[in-house]
Design an enzyme around this catalytic site. Structure first.
Site, mmCIF file in Angstrom:
data_model
loop_
_atom_site.group_PDB
_atom_site.id
_atom_site.type_symbol
_atom_site.label_atom_id
_atom_site.label_comp_id
_atom_site.label_asym_id
_atom_site.label_seq_id
_atom_site.Cartn_x
_atom_site.Cartn_y
_atom_site.Cartn_z
ATOM 1 N N GLY A 47 0.801 -1.219 0.000
ATOM 2 C CA GLY A 47 0.000 0.000 0.000
ATOM 3 C C GLY A 47 0.832 1.266 0.000
ATOM 4 O O GLY A 47 2.059 1.238 -0.119
ATOM 5 N N ASP A 197 -1.939 -5.717 -1.878
ATOM 6 C CA ASP A 197 -1.600 -7.141 -1.830
ATOM 7 C C ASP A 197 -2.248 -7.859 -0.646
ATOM 8 O O ASP A 197 -2.647 -9.021 -0.766
ATOM 9 C CB ASP A 197 -0.081 -7.352 -1.834
ATOM 10 C CG ASP A 197 0.655 -6.533 -0.782
ATOM 11 O OD1 ASP A 197 -0.005 -5.928 0.090
ATOM 12 O OD2 ASP A 197 1.899 -6.503 -0.836
ATOM 13 N N THR A 198 -2.394 -7.181 0.475
ATOM 14 C CA THR A 198 -3.050 -7.810 1.625
ATOM 15 C C THR A 198 -4.481 -8.209 1.293
ATOM 16 O O THR A 198 -4.950 -9.277 1.685
ATOM 17 C CB THR A 198 -3.054 -6.846 2.831
ATOM 18 O OG1 THR A 198 -1.705 -6.483 3.125
ATOM 19 C CG2 THR A 198 -3.683 -7.494 4.048
#
Length: 355
Positions: A47, A197-198
């Protein structure tokens, strides 16, 4: 099936630690070539980071990496304009110097010419999309890491933007995860997948159970759970818990913990000393070391910048009156066990905040 893997190697340029964006795009194109005929392509990254485009849509400079030191002191400065409680209640993000808001304030103060020329901000996944097909969009999950998005509505928080004099026109049109935003010359669709990505990891959780915690363990470790609404209490802010938007529109309520960065950067430090270890070797050496002899707080600011992490681990242990790890295995054991205990600690915080 993995067809191409490459390192992301930030570099010092113009006095800043930056993404080497052209090198990464070369690798992306190599990967596309190896993949052959594909139906679609999407991007996710960590992020907060972004690129700034000028009026003709070109990248003004290589994006600055969140580990760069330009945001030192920015949080304290920003909280003189809007207090922490108000900012957290508006955005739901754990207040961290790496967040996009504080990076933008650093641009305004330290690079006013870049700020003057900036016409569009694209978060990193959206910047890759733009480089491939020209689209300019803002995918919502990545935007939710910025400290500028309204935690309740998913729109830009206009009070926050106004307080810090950030024009809303800087941001591209918002799109939900899964939006087709363009196409390649071969007809493959370009999709704005969950750019954070999380959130991609959480979308793949092998359970539909509601009362479940997740641990996404990479360079950062994210320990959290899925909720229907954000938790914006003063206690939640005090615990350093963050509300981010998931691919499915639910809230990912989580704790950011410095994760395997400690091991990655230690490995690089030993490599610079002429000692090359695989991750498997480091794990084996850790298992051979005696357990539970010393601990660090992985989130201590000393461990955030690149550099000699093993030396910092020893310094931390010495400063806190503990056994000082001597061998590679002892340093690794200290890091692994410290991460495990930090995860346990964070799980207790989540349980306290959510019931």
């Amino acid at each position: 099936e993995e067809v191409h893997r490459f390192e992301n190697c930030p570099r010092e340029k113009d006095g800043r630690l930056r993404w080497d964006f052209s090198a990464l795009m070369d690798e992306v194109r190599t990967g596309l070539g190896k993949a052959g005929a594909v139906d679609s392509i999407g991007f996710d990254t960590w992020g907060v980071d972004f690129g700034l485009l000028g009026k003709n849509g070109t990248l003004l400079e290589d994006p600055v990496h969140y580990r760069d030191g330009r945001t030192a002191g920015m949080v304290e400065q920003a909280l003189r304009t809007m207090d922490a409680r108000t900012l957290y209640e508006a955005t739901g993000n754990q207040i961290m110097a790496i967040n996009t808001l504080f990076q933008l304030l650093a641009v305004k103060e330290q690079a006013p010419e870049v700020w003057r020329r900036a016409k569009r901000l694209l978060f990193m996944p959206d910047l890759f999309i733009h480089a491939l097909c020209g689209a300019q969009v803002c995918e919502r999950t990545i935007a939710s890491t910025s400290q500028m998005q309204d935690a309740r509505t998913g729109a830009w928080d206009r009070d926050v933007l106004a307080a810090y004099r950030i024009p809303e026109r800087l941001f591209a049109p918002s799109v939900p995860s899964g939006t087709v935003v363009g196409a390649l010359e071969n007809g493959a669709k370009v999709v704005a997948v969950a750019g954070h990505d999380t959130q991609c990891a959480v979308a793949a959780l092998p359970t539909q159970a509601r009362d479940t915690a997740f641990l996404s363990c990479g360079t950062w470790s994210l320990l959290g759970c899925e909720l229907d609404a954000p938790v914006l209490t003063e206690e939640s802010m005090r615990l350093g818990l963050s509300n981010e938007l998931g691919a499915n529109g639910r809230v990912n309520y989580l704790k950011n913990i410095i994760g395997l960065w400690l091991i990655q950067e230690s490995r690089r430090a030993w490599r610079r000393q002429g000692r090359e270890y695989s991750y498997a070797e480091l794990e084996s050496l850790a298992l051979e070391a005696a357990p539970l002899r010393c601990f660090i707080d992985p989130d201590d600011p000393a461990f955030t910048p690149p550099g000699d992490i093993p030396a910092r681990v020893r310094e931390y242990c010495a400063a806190t009156g503990q056994y000082v790890p001597q061998t590679v295995g002892e340093v690794m054991r200290c890091i692994y066990e410290s991460l495990a205990l930090k995860y346990r600690f964070a799980l207790g915080q989540l349980e306290a905040a959510t019931g």
